[in-house]
Structures are given as structure tokens and as C-alpha cells.
Scaffold this motif. Sequence first.
Motif, mmCIF file in Angstrom:
data_model
loop_
_atom_site.group_PDB
_atom_site.id
_atom_site.type_symbol
_atom_site.label_atom_id
_atom_site.label_comp_id
_atom_site.label_asym_id
_atom_site.label_seq_id
_atom_site.Cartn_x
_atom_site.Cartn_y
_atom_site.Cartn_z
ATOM 1 N N ALA A 1 0.829 -1.205 0.000
ATOM 2 C CA ALA A 1 0.000 0.000 0.000
ATOM 3 C C ALA A 1 0.862 1.252 0.000
ATOM 4 O O ALA A 1 0.520 2.258 -0.642
ATOM 5 N N ASP A 2 1.993 1.213 0.689
ATOM 6 C CA ASP A 2 2.898 2.355 0.702
ATOM 7 C C ASP A 2 3.498 2.589 -0.681
ATOM 8 O O ASP A 2 3.602 3.746 -1.135
ATOM 9 N N ALA A 3 3.856 1.510 -1.385
ATOM 10 C CA ALA A 3 4.408 1.671 -2.733
ATOM 11 C C ALA A 3 3.361 2.223 -3.693
ATOM 12 O O ALA A 3 3.656 3.106 -4.517
ATOM 13 N N ILE A 4 2.123 1.740 -3.586
ATOM 14 C CA ILE A 4 1.057 2.250 -4.457
ATOM 15 C C ILE A 4 0.793 3.715 -4.169
ATOM 16 O O ILE A 4 0.594 4.525 -5.098
ATOM 17 N N TRP A 5 0.795 4.086 -2.914
ATOM 18 C CA TRP A 5 0.542 5.496 -2.582
ATOM 19 C C TRP A 5 1.659 6.399 -3.125
ATOM 20 O O TRP A 5 1.383 7.492 -3.624
ATOM 21 N N GLN A 6 2.871 5.963 -3.029
ATOM 22 C CA GLN A 6 3.971 6.780 -3.556
ATOM 23 C C GLN A 6 3.833 6.983 -5.065
ATOM 24 O O GLN A 6 4.069 8.090 -5.582
ATOM 25 N N LEU B 1 2.014 10.637 -9.448
ATOM 26 C CA LEU B 1 1.098 10.884 -10.567
ATOM 27 C C LEU B 1 0.232 12.112 -10.301
ATOM 28 O O LEU B 1 -0.034 12.914 -11.215
ATOM 29 N N ASN B 2 -0.208 12.254 -9.063
ATOM 30 C CA ASN B 2 -1.033 13.413 -8.718
ATOM 31 C C ASN B 2 -0.235 14.699 -8.856
ATOM 32 O O ASN B 2 -0.760 15.724 -9.321
ATOM 33 N N SER C 1 -7.289 12.176 -10.418
ATOM 34 C CA SER C 1 -5.943 11.987 -9.866
ATOM 35 C C SER C 1 -5.918 12.262 -8.363
ATOM 36 O O SER C 1 -5.318 11.509 -7.589
ATOM 37 N N ASN C 2 -6.608 13.334 -7.940
ATOM 38 C CA ASN C 2 -6.674 13.629 -6.498
ATOM 39 C C ASN C 2 -7.370 12.512 -5.733
ATOM 40 O O ASN C 2 -6.934 12.103 -4.651
ATOM 41 N N THR C 3 -8.472 12.037 -6.287
ATOM 42 C CA THR C 3 -9.218 10.968 -5.620
ATOM 43 C C THR C 3 -8.384 9.700 -5.493
ATOM 44 O O THR C 3 -8.377 9.037 -4.450
ATOM 45 N N SER C 4 -7.679 9.347 -6.557
ATOM 46 C CA SER C 4 -6.836 8.152 -6.512
ATOM 47 C C SER C 4 -5.727 8.296 -5.475
ATOM 48 O O SER C 4 -5.419 7.350 -4.730
ATOM 49 N N ALA C 5 -5.110 9.486 -5.420
ATOM 50 C CA ALA C 5 -4.046 9.706 -4.447
ATOM 51 C C ALA C 5 -4.581 9.654 -3.018
ATOM 52 O O ALA C 5 -3.962 9.058 -2.120
ATOM 53 N N ILE C 6 -5.756 10.261 -2.789
ATOM 54 C CA ILE C 6 -6.350 10.245 -1.450
ATOM 55 C C ILE C 6 -6.735 8.823 -1.055
ATOM 56 O O ILE C 6 -6.492 8.376 0.078
ATOM 57 N N LEU C 7 -7.340 8.095 -2.009
ATOM 58 C CA LEU C 7 -7.750 6.733 -1.713
ATOM 59 C C LEU C 7 -6.536 5.844 -1.426
ATOM 60 O O LEU C 7 -6.560 5.013 -0.511
ATOM 61 N N SER C 8 -5.457 6.042 -2.166
ATOM 62 C CA SER C 8 -4.234 5.260 -1.922
ATOM 63 C C SER C 8 -3.636 5.588 -0.567
ATOM 64 O O SER C 8 -3.163 4.700 0.162
ATOM 65 N N LEU D 1 -5.321 6.709 2.022
ATOM 66 C CA LEU D 1 -6.221 6.128 3.017
ATOM 67 C C LEU D 1 -5.951 4.643 3.191
ATOM 68 O O LEU D 1 -5.895 4.134 4.319
ATOM 69 N N ARG D 2 -5.795 3.937 2.087
ATOM 70 C CA ARG D 2 -5.508 2.505 2.174
ATOM 71 C C ARG D 2 -4.160 2.263 2.839
ATOM 72 O O ARG D 2 -3.975 1.249 3.536
ATOM 73 N N ARG D 3 -3.244 3.164 2.644
ATOM 74 C CA ARG D 3 -1.949 3.039 3.317
ATOM 75 C C ARG D 3 -2.127 3.153 4.831
ATOM 76 O O ARG D 3 -1.562 2.376 5.606
ATOM 77 N N TYR D 4 -2.922 4.141 5.272
ATOM 78 C CA TYR D 4 -3.177 4.287 6.707
ATOM 79 C C TYR D 4 -3.963 3.091 7.246
ATOM 80 O O TYR D 4 -3.743 2.646 8.375
ATOM 81 N N GLN D 5 -4.909 2.589 6.446
ATOM 82 C CA GLN D 5 -5.643 1.402 6.878
ATOM 83 C C GLN D 5 -4.712 0.207 7.035
ATOM 84 O O GLN D 5 -4.836 -0.569 7.993
#
Length: 524
Positions: free
Chosen positions: A422-427, A432-433, A453-460, A462-466
Motif C-alpha cells: 500500500a505504501d508503494a502504491i501510494w507513492q 502521478l497526482n 488523480s486527487n481521488t486516486s491519491a487520497i484513496l491510496s 487512506l488505504r496506506r493508513y488502513q
Amino acid sequence: MSVRNIKTNTTGASFFNRHVATVLQAGTVSGVLLLTGCMSLDPQPLERGALQEQVHQDTLTARQNVPAIAGPLTLDEAIARALKYNLDSRSREMEQALAMSQYDVGNFDMLPKMIAAAGYSRRSEYATTRAVDSVTGEPSLANPYISSDKQHATSDLGLTWSVLDFGLSYYEAKQNADRVLIASERRRQAMHVLVQDVRSAFWRAASAQKLQASVKQSTALAESALADARQAETERLRSPVESLRYQRQVLENLRLLEAIEQELGTAKVELAALINAPLGANLTVVEPAETFNKRVLDLPVEQLEAHALEQNALLREQNYNTRIASQETRKTLLRLFPNLSLNYSLRHDSDKYLINNNWNEAGAQLSFNLLNILSAPAQMRLAKAGIAVADQRRVATQMAVLAQVHIARLQYANALQQFQRADAIWQVDDRLNQQTANRAQAQAVGALDTVASNTSAILSQLRRYQAMALANAAASKLQATLGMEPAIGNLNEVPLAQLQQEVHASLAQWNQGQLAAPAVEAGK
């Protein structure tokens, strides 16, 4: 005295006796009716004012001696506050104190019983008796004699000691001592669950604090893009199909943003409830360094199993239950023996017809319940069955603990892997954002691409924090299985600052990969 006078007196006495009997009967019936009326009471529901007063008092009790949060909340302070001020944790501590009190009270049952008694007796007539000649069997010619005063007071002070009661109280005291230790182990179990919940809620609150502003900004941008798309559809600046597809994509992003906002909305409330802070408080959390104990995964699983079998709270509780069952067998055996009772008392009676108003009395009594011979086999079978059940529960718990060690270890390894992914996906999404934001400033992309792009970055993120929260929960579960918790004593005596330092030391020790034995002392 003439016969007429005698008859008159007899008739008067009979009338008087009947009158007295009638009065006594009426008084008895009235007393019974009065008691019956008192016992048949109607249910009395609580009044609104009483409920409001009770709610007010309970609120004051819940917040009593809980200091306010002065600044940003760290993870160490959150765990320390939960351990010290959480209401469920207080209940567990009170249960342990109750078990300790029962143990202290039970110790007094082994002492002899010293009974002081006082009484008063009064009668309307003297206790007069007649005698019968022991040789002839005829009534004695002597006049009736008085053997007791009409009213007299008695008092005595006696000391009684039963050997059987002493033996039963001794084994009962040993059982109460084990129940104190069981309460301590249950307190450890509740502590593990509480720490796990606090760590998970803390990281969810951190994600809410981190993403809330971004979610609102992206939502506002999406609402603006949706309004522009609807206006373009009205003015027919685009084809209807293209405009509707554009709106659907924007609405889908809005749906995701609203779902994220709803999920983040309750995080701080849950954290405040766990640490017994005001539910409406705007908590500000400080994220600690993202360190996870990976060394524990490199340890041999046999070492983890041995540590869990020694320190796991649930397994230790079952061991104490086995000892209690063994003591119950000894109590059953003890009941089969005769009972020897010893007593000594000092007595006093104010009756003036007694020659000695003060005297001492001592005695011994040996008793045996003959029916114990018949019930002994059944009682022994019952005691042995209790031991067998306790042994079976201990064996089942031991196997369950071993399984929990393997499962918790695998869950922790999987949670760490999921967090790294999840950390790699968020980075990647974050970069990209940033690229999309740069292109948006150069007017190379539209608002839809920016919102997506903003939504994808925020969702990524969030999933990282989860994933971070799940990794912390998995770490806490593994610690609970291994029987590791902060080394604390009496929470009422330990200041919050010192407790926070002990929590910090415990977390640091875990992050360094060290397996430490619990330091929660029984009876504290």
C-alpha cells in the motif's frame, strides 16, 4: 367465701380470659394483614428527575480525576490514558480488587469464632413446679417451689473452634488466592484488547487528520467540475453522450470521496471514547515513526511457542483453574472425616434463684455424618470429574494458544507485506497526482483528470493508513498471544507521565525484537 362468689369470680375470670384471647387474636390478624400489605408493593419506576440526576452523577464519576489533554496526542500517551482512565479497564481493576478483598475476608474464616450474646427474659407468672416421690411415684406432699425468677438477663462470651471448618477454610483461602491471580490474568487479557483497539483507532484518527483537508478540497473541485459539466450539457457545448459520461465519472469520484469522509468521521470519536476524553473534543494526534518489529518474524517459531506457553494470560488462567479444582478435591476428602469442635465460654445469669450467677463452661464434641459413607463415592467422582474438566480445558487452551501463535505470526507478516504494498502504491499515485497538478497549471489536462488523480491519491493514502492500522493491530495481537504488555503496577498510584514512559519503553522493546516477560503483579 360462698359458692356464689366463687362462681362469680370464675365467670369473671373466664370472661377476662376470653376477652384477652380475642384481643390477642385481633392483634395477630392485624399484624399479619399489615405485613401482607407491606409485601404487596406496586412497581415504582424511576422518575425523570431521578434519572437526570443519576446521569449527571455518572458523567461526573466517569470524568473524575481525568486530566485534560494539554497538547497534541502521541501514541504513547493515548495508550497510557486508555490504561489508566478507560472505563472498562477500571471495571477490570475493580474486579481484581474485589477478588483481593474476598481473599482477605476468607482468611478470617480460619480463626476460631468468638460469640458474645446477651438476652432478657420475662414471664407473667413464676416458674413453679411440683415434685413426684421417686420411690412411691406419688405426688410429693411438699409445696410447689419456684425455680426461676419472673425476669432475668443473661450474657455469655464463647469461643468455638471447629477442626473441620478450619480445614475447609484453609483450602477455600487457597482457592481465593488463585482467584486473585485469575483476576490479574483477566486484567492482562483486557489490557491486550484495549491496547490493540487504541493503536488501531489512533492510526485511523491520524489518517482522518491527514486526509480531511485534501478530501474537502477535492470534493469542492469535483462539485465545481460537475456544475461545469451540467452547464456544458445545457448549452450543448459537447455531445450528450460525452457530457453524461463525464458527469458519471465525476459523480463516481464524488461517491468515493464521500465514502472516505464518512469512514474518517468516526475515527477521532472512537479514540476519544477509548481514552475517556470528551467525545466532542477535537483531538490532534502526532504520528510516531513508522517502525515495525520484523525481527520477531526471524525468530524460531518454537521459541515463540515456548514464550506463549509460559506467559499467555488465557493459558495461565486455566492453570489456576486446575489448581482450584484440585483444592476442591481436598475439600471433598476433608468433609468425609469426623468433626471435632472445641468450645469455652464465660456465662452470667441475673436470676436471683441461682446460687452461682457466674460460671465458666468448656466442652468438646466429636461428630460424624454417617450418610457420608453413602455419599463418599459420588462426591469423589464429582471432584475427580471437576479435575478432569479443568485438565481438558487447559489442554484445549494450550493447543489453541499454539495455533494462535502461528496464526498471529502469519497475520503480522501478511499485514507488513500489505502495508509495504500500500505504501508503494501510494507513492506512485502521489507522484502521478503531482504530475497531473503540474499539467493542470499548464492547462494541459481538464478538471476531470485532476479530480480523478486527487481521488486516486487520497484513496491510496487512506488505504496506506488502513494497512498501517491493520499492521499495528496484528502486532498487538501477536504481543497478546505471547503474553507481552507494558510493565505496570497499581494504576491508581502510577502517575500518567510515568505510565507513558513505561508504555514507550514497552513499545521500543517490542520494536527492537526483544521478548520480555510481563511485569503485571498479582493483587495490584
